[in-house]
Design an enzyme around this catalytic site. Sequence first.
Site, PDB file in Angstrom:
ATOM      1  N   LYS A 217     -15.089  41.933  16.282  1.00  0.00           N
ATOM      2  CA  LYS A 217     -15.089  42.205  14.851  1.00  0.00           C
ATOM      3  C   LYS A 217     -16.246  41.510  14.150  1.00  0.00           C
ATOM      4  O   LYS A 217     -16.879  42.071  13.266  1.00  0.00           O
ATOM      5  CB  LYS A 217     -13.759  41.755  14.245  1.00  0.00           C
TER       6      LYS A 217
ATOM      7  N   ARG B 258      -1.325  37.126  17.213  1.00  0.00           N
ATOM      8  CA  ARG B 258      -2.341  36.168  16.798  1.00  0.00           C
ATOM      9  C   ARG B 258      -1.778  35.187  15.770  1.00  0.00           C
ATOM     10  O   ARG B 258      -2.005  33.978  15.847  1.00  0.00           O
ATOM     11  CB  ARG B 258      -3.548  36.912  16.216  1.00  0.00           C
TER      12      ARG B 258
ATOM     13  N   HIS C 215     -12.112  33.664  14.664  1.00  0.00           N
ATOM     14  CA  HIS C 215     -11.994  33.886  13.231  1.00  0.00           C
ATOM     15  C   HIS C 215     -13.291  33.652  12.492  1.00  0.00           C
ATOM     16  O   HIS C 215     -13.635  34.387  11.586  1.00  0.00           O
ATOM     17  CB  HIS C 215     -10.941  32.934  12.637  1.00  0.00           C
TER      18      HIS C 215
ATOM     19  N   HIS D 173      -1.238  42.790  16.279  1.00  0.00           N
ATOM     20  CA  HIS D 173      -1.953  41.705  15.614  1.00  0.00           C
ATOM     21  C   HIS D 173      -1.043  40.499  15.365  1.00  0.00           C
ATOM     22  O   HIS D 173      -1.517  39.370  15.226  1.00  0.00           O
ATOM     23  CB  HIS D 173      -2.515  42.202  14.289  1.00  0.00           C
TER      24      HIS D 173
ATOM     25  N   TYR E 167     -24.090  29.315  20.292  1.00  0.00           N
ATOM     26  CA  TYR E 167     -23.587  28.030  20.764  1.00  0.00           C
ATOM     27  C   TYR E 167     -22.059  27.995  20.772  1.00  0.00           C
ATOM     28  O   TYR E 167     -21.431  27.595  21.737  1.00  0.00           O
ATOM     29  CB  TYR E 167     -24.134  26.915  19.864  1.00  0.00           C
TER      30      TYR E 167
ATOM     31  N   ARG F 263      -7.470  40.527  19.533  1.00  0.00           N
ATOM     32  CA  ARG F 263      -7.168  41.663  18.666  1.00  0.00           C
ATOM     33  C   ARG F 263      -6.846  42.889  19.525  1.00  0.00           C
ATOM     34  O   ARG F 263      -7.333  43.013  20.647  1.00  0.00           O
ATOM     35  CB  ARG F 263      -8.354  41.967  17.750  1.00  0.00           C
TER      36      ARG F 263
END
Length: 404
Positions: free
Chosen positions: A270, A335, A358, A332, A368, A243
Amino acid sequence: MKLTDSIIKAAKAKEKAYSLPDGQGLVLFVQPSGAKWWRFRYRFNGKGKMLSLGIYPDVSLASTRKKHSELRELLAQGIDPSLHRQEQKQLKSIAAANSFESVARDWWDYWKDARTERHAKYVLRRLETDVFPVMGMKSVNELAAPVIVMTIKRIESRGAMDIAKRALNTISQVMRYAVAHGMAERNPAADIKPSDVLKPTNKSNYARLDEKDLPELLSKIDAYDGQPLTRLALQLMALTFVRTGELIGAKWNEIDLDRKQWRIPAERMKMRTSHIVPLSDQAIVILKQIQILSGDNPLLFPSERRDGKTMSNNTILFALYRMGYHSRMTGHGFRGIASTILHERGYNHDHIELQLAHAKRNAVSAAYDHAKYLEPRGRMMQDWADYLDVIKTRTNVISLNSAN
């Protein structure tokens, strides 16, 4: 004898204060200083009392008589005017404490800790700019849907459709907080859907190019004649598809050139979970060039004008504009392009989604997942960089193989 403005103006100060009666307890006290104070003398439950009504001429004779009449009506109803005034002040104080602005700031203090500092400040700034001036003083318990609609329609009127939708969402969050804490009985924003009050728009998601236009964009970025650091930022964004905020806020202590990894801490993400970006050989080359330009600055992309600050989001956007991509491409957008191409080429969906950061994860899975599938993700990112290198020539376009 009733007072007149002429009589009041002619009243001169004396050595001691004296009063001029207007009748039925309303008097004007003339002070030795010359100040003239309105007072209402009355009795309640057998006790003599006095209530201040202001200073002449700031409070006129006519307005004082009107207020005096209202106070006498309270007395006729068995209400002590002094006590009534105190109660009204308390109610106003409570209303101010429960005003939308006051509650919204309480909500923001509660809400911001789980967000990045940049995002939290943006939300507060939008409230201060677009919402508080219109409905900030309204009590949350009296706030009605029409006021909310008016607020977001004002934002829409200047063409800021996305900000209008976000404002509605934020208002609803504040009102839910007010209901949960007993400050309001219901959330009127819950009755409003953006599609019911805002004009439809043809825009969808972030502006981005089709795959066929990507080679030309990459070539234009390489030939960009603006600031070298801006060109390198665009090149690194294309290779890593992070981002824009994550890119421009990058710090050198996040970069491990030997391990070929960029570890972005949770507070800058984010979703508030740490993220690892495997670095391709091409990304390493660009990072070394950035290192030369940024010198001993802890930031990869420091601002040219503001010490200690990062490059602005608009730096990336305006560079794309200069190259002819106004309304066609944003930071953006890289992406979306990467996701589409990698999916079409058969790369594992989980690997792509993890690389895009995401998925919203809980604390256990986040610890993890942020390092999950690093090896295949590393191969995918190297393949992606090789693919971008080749398509810039528009010849012998490499076939990305699945990295499942």
